[in-house]
Structure formats: structure tokens, C-alpha cells
Design a protein around this motif. Sequence first.
Motif, PDB file in Angstrom:
ATOM      1  N   ASN A   1      44.507  44.852  28.792  1.00 43.31           N
ATOM      2  CA  ASN A   1      43.330  44.950  27.949  1.00 43.31           C
ATOM      3  C   ASN A   1      43.374  43.865  26.869  1.00 43.31           C
ATOM      4  O   ASN A   1      44.142  43.975  25.907  1.00 43.31           O
ATOM      5  CB  ASN A   1      43.267  46.337  27.296  1.00 43.31           C
ATOM      6  CG  ASN A   1      41.984  46.544  26.531  1.00 43.31           C
ATOM      7  OD1 ASN A   1      41.196  45.610  26.362  1.00 43.31           O
ATOM      8  ND2 ASN A   1      41.754  47.748  26.062  1.00 43.31           N
TER       9      ASN A   1
ATOM     10  N   ASP B   1      42.167  40.620  37.929  1.00 40.65           N
ATOM     11  CA  ASP B   1      40.818  40.088  37.668  1.00 40.65           C
ATOM     12  C   ASP B   1      39.820  41.176  38.060  1.00 40.65           C
ATOM     13  O   ASP B   1      39.260  41.169  39.146  1.00 40.65           O
ATOM     14  CB  ASP B   1      40.615  38.828  38.511  1.00 40.65           C
ATOM     15  CG  ASP B   1      39.317  38.126  38.164  1.00 40.65           C
ATOM     16  OD1 ASP B   1      38.726  38.453  37.119  1.00 40.65           O
ATOM     17  OD2 ASP B   1      38.900  37.252  38.945  1.00 40.65           O
ATOM     18  N   VAL B   2      39.650  42.108  37.144  1.00 42.64           N
ATOM     19  CA  VAL B   2      38.817  43.283  37.451  1.00 42.64           C
ATOM     20  C   VAL B   2      37.856  43.513  36.299  1.00 42.64           C
ATOM     21  O   VAL B   2      38.113  43.081  35.176  1.00 42.64           O
ATOM     22  CB  VAL B   2      39.691  44.553  37.646  1.00 42.64           C
ATOM     23  CG1 VAL B   2      40.559  44.407  38.890  1.00 42.64           C
ATOM     24  CG2 VAL B   2      40.544  44.833  36.430  1.00 42.64           C
ATOM     25  N   PRO B   3      36.733  44.204  36.575  1.00 40.83           N
ATOM     26  CA  PRO B   3      35.809  44.470  35.464  1.00 40.83           C
ATOM     27  C   PRO B   3      36.490  45.314  34.395  1.00 40.83           C
ATOM     28  O   PRO B   3      37.287  46.194  34.716  1.00 40.83           O
ATOM     29  CB  PRO B   3      34.669  45.265  36.113  1.00 40.83           C
ATOM     30  CG  PRO B   3      34.902  45.221  37.575  1.00 40.83           C
ATOM     31  CD  PRO B   3      36.297  44.786  37.834  1.00 40.83           C
ATOM     32  N   ARG B   4      36.196  44.979  33.136  1.00 41.29           N
ATOM     33  CA  ARG B   4      36.787  45.744  32.021  1.00 41.29           C
ATOM     34  C   ARG B   4      35.683  46.290  31.165  1.00 41.29           C
ATOM     35  O   ARG B   4      34.625  45.705  31.068  1.00 41.29           O
ATOM     36  CB  ARG B   4      37.644  44.838  31.143  1.00 41.29           C
ATOM     37  CG  ARG B   4      38.860  44.365  31.828  1.00 41.29           C
ATOM     38  CD  ARG B   4      39.860  43.804  30.839  1.00 41.29           C
ATOM     39  NE  ARG B   4      40.940  43.241  31.607  1.00 41.29           N
ATOM     40  CZ  ARG B   4      40.967  41.982  32.013  1.00 41.29           C
ATOM     41  NH1 ARG B   4      40.015  41.162  31.643  1.00 41.29           N
ATOM     42  NH2 ARG B   4      41.952  41.540  32.748  1.00 41.29           N
ATOM     43  N   ARG B   5      36.004  47.401  30.546  1.00 40.15           N
ATOM     44  CA  ARG B   5      35.068  47.892  29.544  1.00 40.15           C
ATOM     45  C   ARG B   5      35.834  48.061  28.256  1.00 40.15           C
ATOM     46  O   ARG B   5      37.054  48.215  28.276  1.00 40.15           O
ATOM     47  CB  ARG B   5      34.445  49.225  29.986  1.00 40.15           C
ATOM     48  CG  ARG B   5      35.444  50.333  30.167  1.00 40.15           C
ATOM     49  CD  ARG B   5      34.772  51.628  30.544  1.00 40.15           C
ATOM     50  NE  ARG B   5      35.750  52.688  30.702  1.00 40.15           N
ATOM     51  CZ  ARG B   5      36.280  53.378  29.705  1.00 40.15           C
ATOM     52  NH1 ARG B   5      35.938  53.137  28.470  1.00 40.15           N
ATOM     53  NH2 ARG B   5      37.167  54.319  29.955  1.00 40.15           N
ATOM     54  N   ARG B   6      35.099  47.987  27.145  1.00 34.94           N
ATOM     55  CA  ARG B   6      35.761  48.187  25.862  1.00 34.94           C
ATOM     56  C   ARG B   6      36.130  49.656  25.725  1.00 34.94           C
ATOM     57  O   ARG B   6      35.662  50.480  26.494  1.00 34.94           O
ATOM     58  CB  ARG B   6      34.828  47.784  24.716  1.00 34.94           C
ATOM     59  CG  ARG B   6      34.633  46.283  24.616  1.00 34.94           C
ATOM     60  CD  ARG B   6      33.778  45.941  23.423  1.00 34.94           C
ATOM     61  NE  ARG B   6      34.554  45.949  22.180  1.00 34.94           N
ATOM     62  CZ  ARG B   6      35.239  44.912  21.754  1.00 34.94           C
ATOM     63  NH1 ARG B   6      35.270  43.802  22.435  1.00 34.94           N
ATOM     64  NH2 ARG B   6      35.909  44.975  20.619  1.00 34.94           N
TER      65      ARG B   6
END
Length: 371
Positions: A38, A21-26
Amino acid sequence: MDFPFPVVETTEGAARLLVPDVPRRRGPATAGPWPFYNPTMAVNRDLSAIVLRRWPQRLTSVLDGLAATGAWGIRMALEAGVRALTLNERSEIAVDLIRENVRRNDLHADIRAGDLRTRLSEADYDFVDIDPFGPPTPFLPAAFEAPEVAGGIGVTATDTAVLCGTYPDACQRRYDARPLRCPQGTEIGLRILIGYCARLAAARSKSVQPILAFAAEHFVRVLLVVVPRSRPASLGRVVRAGPGHFVRVSGLAGDWIGPLWLGPMSSSEILGRLSPTAWTSGGSARLLASLQGESDAAPFFVTTDELAAEERASPPKLERFTAGLREIGYRATRTHFHPRGVKTDAPPEDVRRVFRDRAPSGSTDGSAPAS
Ligand SMILES: C[S@@+](CC[C@H](N)C(=O)[O-])C[C@H]1O[C@@H](n2cnc3c(N)ncnc32)[C@H](O)[C@@H]1O
């Protein structure tokens, strides 16, 4: 089970997964301190699961070589009915998460912690999947070396800026091929990747047959059968002769592109038999339909943007343009590679004629079009 990072439950396809549960970026994947997951790559796994259900050869044992959370391997077992699943992953922390995810889905799997290349030298599989951070090139020689890869290989590449022409020197170093940054750059990049696989196979007296190849998000992907005997490979070099018009060349002079795969990128016979499943997202189903529509089209495509620039005219609606080409007997279909791309067997002069005929009236600037 406790993990040294926050986790959250999610579902993807038929799989129930615990993921970081971590911040994701595209965008392309990069390695982080926690196991990688992803959700935007679900389209890759959706389409791969659909095609593995109809794989042309018996799939008993499969290897998810770079498994991360196990998302893809678990989906292979649940959705494609693969019986003997092996998940391999170098990161110990990811291996713990894979174990938990296999348990959650009531599966049995051989879970290995180690380098994929070592695994490939130790055991044979009917299908091997390679989904790395960036280029797959460090793993491909070992995959083609394996004595029994008669089933197939799935390869994802996220180094699309390299394959598709932004960094041509890096493409030369990694894939020993010249790309081109242009509207067709993604198709060229995918054909460079397939061509690279074909060359690795040929060096080991094997050959490849692409079953499905596509581009989406920030990656290109090919699933291919490895045939354990050599066959003439559909490899070549091309030059760009005009908008969407690429001509095969034999010499090494000039601005050639390649070597790249010039044969079919998919099996239209197999593709025609595929259909979305209950686990396929709407976006993946639309991509599948688009791939089916273009499966037997010739390489490359023209965009109405390029024609508009060349003809100094506003482009017609894509449907009007494709209808115009079909009305005079040519094939014309949209392509998933570009929102304004058309694959057609019409020669360049007829492509331009139809473009001019179908352009909105009064849209030209009155000056002579470039010849
Ligand atoms: C992009 S992630 C894989 C994503 C995964 N296939 C999925 O569908 O979610 C790449 C993974 O490869 C692992 N990896 C990198 N180099 C490796 C190697 N040499 N052998 C085994 N695993 C490796 C990384 O730890 C990472 O978990």
C-alpha cells in the motif's frame, strides 16, 4: 523470477521494490490473493525509518514480523542501517516476492515463512515491527512475552473505527477499553492502543516508553521502548467535561473513557533531534514538523468547531486564536490530529474568552452563549 500475479517496479524511500500490479483503493488494508503493498502507508514507513535512525538503544537485529513485500524491513536496513534483518511472513507467495526484493536491494536477510507468534517464541530481536491487517491485538501478547524485547516494538493499527469510537463494543472486546466518538477520538484511540501495550507490559513486569506516536491516513502508529522492569504506568480514565476538556477520574461510575495512556506519547528529546532524510516525502516531512511542534503538549486538544458551536459564533482563524492564547501566557500549538485543533494548557474559561475575543466581529448570533 515469475510470479503468479502481474508485478511492477516501484521505488519507495531508498528501496527498489517489485510489487503486485493490481488495482488499489485507499483506506484500511484487507487481505487479498496477492502480496500486500500500500503506497499510502509510505508515510508510516518514512517516519518510522527516521526515528529508527535515532533509536535510543543499539539496534542490531530487527524483525519485520508481517513483511508482505518486505517494503518496511528493506527500508529499515537501507535507511536506518540495521545490520541483521529478519523478514517474517505467513504467505508463501509473499515470501517469494520478499526474496526477490531483498536480492534487488543487495541485502542479506533471514527470510522466514511462518506465523509471527511462533517466530517471536523462537528468537529475540532488538526491535520487532507489527503491521497487520486491522488490529495488532492477536500479536501483541507474544511480542511482550518475548524475554529480550528490551529494544522496542513498532505497532500499527488500522482498526481505527474501533479504537476511535465508532464501534465501542468491539473496542471493549479487543482492547478492554472504552473509546469516544468525538473530535478528539483519534488521539483517544492512539492513547488506548498505547495503554493496552502498557498493560501487557505491566502484566509481565515490564514497562513502556513511547518514542513516537502519530495518526495518519487510516492508521495509528506507536514506536515504543520496552523497559525490562516495571515502573508506574501513566494509565487512567477520563471523562469529557467540555470542548477539548477531559478530566481524570478514579471511579468506574459514569461515562468514562479508557483506560488510556496519559503520559507523553513521544520523547520530545528524541523527536527534537529528528530531521527528514533524502528519502522522506514532503508530506511526511510536514507531519514530522507538526509532531515536533506538539511533542511536549499535554493530552487532548480543543477544536474551534466545538467552541464555535458552543459560543454560537464564527471561529477565528486558527493562528489568531493560538496567538491570543500565547499573548496571555499560555502555550498553544496546532495538532496533527485535527485540522482545527489546538493543544493548550489554558483553562477552559480562558480558552473561551480568547475564542470570543478573537472571533470575527459581528459573528455571534446575539444569543447568550452556553455556559
Ligand atoms: C498489512 S500487511 C503488512 C504490510 C507490510 N508491513 C508493509 O509495510 O508493506 C500484513 C501481512 O501480514 C501477513 N500475516 C497475516 N497474519 C500473519 C501471521 N499470523 N504471521 C505472519 N504473517 C501474517 C499477511 O500475509 C500480510 O502480508
